[in-house]
Design an enzyme around this catalytic site. Structure first.
Site, PDB file in Angstrom:
ATOM      1  N   CYS A  51      -4.465   6.355  -5.129  1.00  0.00           N
ATOM      2  CA  CYS A  51      -3.311   4.785  -4.438  1.00  0.00           C
ATOM      3  C   CYS A  51      -2.699   4.614  -4.822  1.00  0.00           C
ATOM      4  O   CYS A  51      -2.129   4.889  -5.813  1.00  0.00           O
ATOM      5  CB  CYS A  51      -4.318   4.017  -5.299  1.00  0.00           C
ATOM      6  SG  CYS A  51      -4.540   2.386  -4.551  1.00  0.00           S
TER       7      CYS A  51
ATOM      8  N   CYS B 174       0.518  -1.023  -0.389  1.00  0.00           N
ATOM      9  CA  CYS B 174      -0.211   0.128  -0.191  1.00  0.00           C
ATOM     10  C   CYS B 174       0.668   1.145   0.134  1.00  0.00           C
ATOM     11  O   CYS B 174       2.049   1.277   0.792  1.00  0.00           O
ATOM     12  CB  CYS B 174      -1.212  -0.009   0.936  1.00  0.00           C
ATOM     13  SG  CYS B 174      -1.951   0.873   1.463  1.00  0.00           S
TER      14      CYS B 174
END
Ligand code: PYC
Length: 343
Positions: A260, A102
């Site tokens: 993201c 992430c």
């Protein structure tokens, strides 16, 4: 009325301490205390993540879901690293389970720990994640951490497939791209209309349907590790004048408020493969709420016939607070989801 709260006076079954941040609008709830990390088995952050999933998944449910969290909460767990030179180990969790990598979470963890003096403020910091070691570089302004650049894991286009989805009469072309997680990448031009925030619920439904269709259609095997995998994230993107834009759907139907990090890397790998982004060229990517990451490919090479790109992303993260979460002995509620679009 001034109220003096001391949770230590309360009989509690469990207590969890978190440090919360947001990166370009996307939360990261960083678990600092509340379980015994020495009980995690394995000799890598990836193995420890799997051990946590086996033993402590209810901690994920308790911290990320209602009533202590919400359907769009995101979590990170800090563990001792195993890789040489790594200063820190971290793994990531969402409303459904666990991700291998992430970007927004890594930016959040590094920025917060440096700001609070818990990590050295060296210019670069190595972080071990389940997808591999990434390198964070800090940028300072007015004596504080202003932005973090992460050299992410190598990325590549895995396959382009055509699938049927329940919401479209015609087949949909989907690029499956690896960028630390496997993504289903869809050009919004194949769908009706554009990426408007007001259509978020529709994109969540479509994103989950696309992920399901790809996972039914494809048996994914990572070409460099031989591990079986699944698509965990759908990214629907469109071009813009000064930045491209996307909506990123994952977990049980949660939406990334940031552009993201891994999704930005997946998009850059796709553009590079199409000859539309060169190594060194800056790439601005915008989230569904209009926040941005700055991306850049710093290398590209051919490995076993696959074009592999090395991406960086830059973004800022801010501490939103700390929490002491408790579970009283007679409270039956660990964590619940009122409605999951993923069913
Ligand atoms: O920033 O890579 C990312 C990410 C994945 C899921 C949510 N954010």
């Amino acid at each position: 009325m001034k109220v003096d709260v001391n949770l230590e006076t309360l009989p509690t079954e469990e207590t969890f301490t978190t440090l919360d941040t947001h990166t370009a609008g996307e939360p990261t709830r960083i678990l600092l205390d509340g379980f015994d990390p020495s009980t995690l088995e394995g000799e890598s952050v990836r193995a420890k993540r799997d051990s946590f999933a086996d033993r402590y998944d209810r901690v994920r449910e308790l911290l990320l879901k209602e009533p202590r969290g919400h359907d769009n909460m995101f979590g990170a767990v800090l563990v001792e690293p195993h890789a040489d030179d790594a200063a820190l180990g971290v793994f990531f969790m969402d409303s459904k389970g666990y991700l291998d990598m992430c970007g927004h979470g890594t930016i959040g963890v590094v920025a917060a720990l440096v700001k609070l003096g818990q990590l050295s403020s060296d210019q670069t910091i190595q972080v071990e994640t389940p997808a591999g070691v990434v390198e964070a570089e800090l940028q300072y302004a007015d004596g504080g951490v202003e932005a973090v650049t992460i050299e992410m894991v190598d990325s590549f286009v895995y396959e382009t497939v055509t699938v049927s989805v329940p919401f479209l009469d015609s087949p949909l072309e989907v690029d499956v791209v690896y960028a630390g997680n496997f993504f289903a990448m869809v050009d919004c031009q194949q769908l009706e209309g554009s990426l408007e925030t007001a259509r978020t619920a529709q994109f969540v439904e479509w994103g989950l349907a696309i992920r399901e269709a790809i996972n039914e259609e494809l048996d994914i095997v990572h070409p460099f590790t031989d591990e079986q995998a699944q698509v965990s994230i759908t990214e629907i993107y469109e071009s813009g004048d000064d930045a491209d834009r996307s909506i990123v759907v994952f977990g049980n139907g949660q939406v990334d408020r940031s552009p993201c990090g891994t999704g930005t890397c997946a998009k850059m790998a796709l553009l590079h493969e199409a000859g539309k982004l060169s190594v060194g060229e800056p790439y601005a990517y915008e989230s569904i709420i209009g926040t941005r990451f700055q991306g850049r490919l710093i290398d590209a090479s051919e490995q076993n016939g696959i074009t592999v790109t090395t991406p960086t992303i830059t973004g800022s993260a801010w501490i939103t607070g700390t929490h002491t979460f408790v579970k009283e002995p007679r409270d039956q509620m660990d964590g619940f989801t009122l409605y999951s679009a993923d069913e």
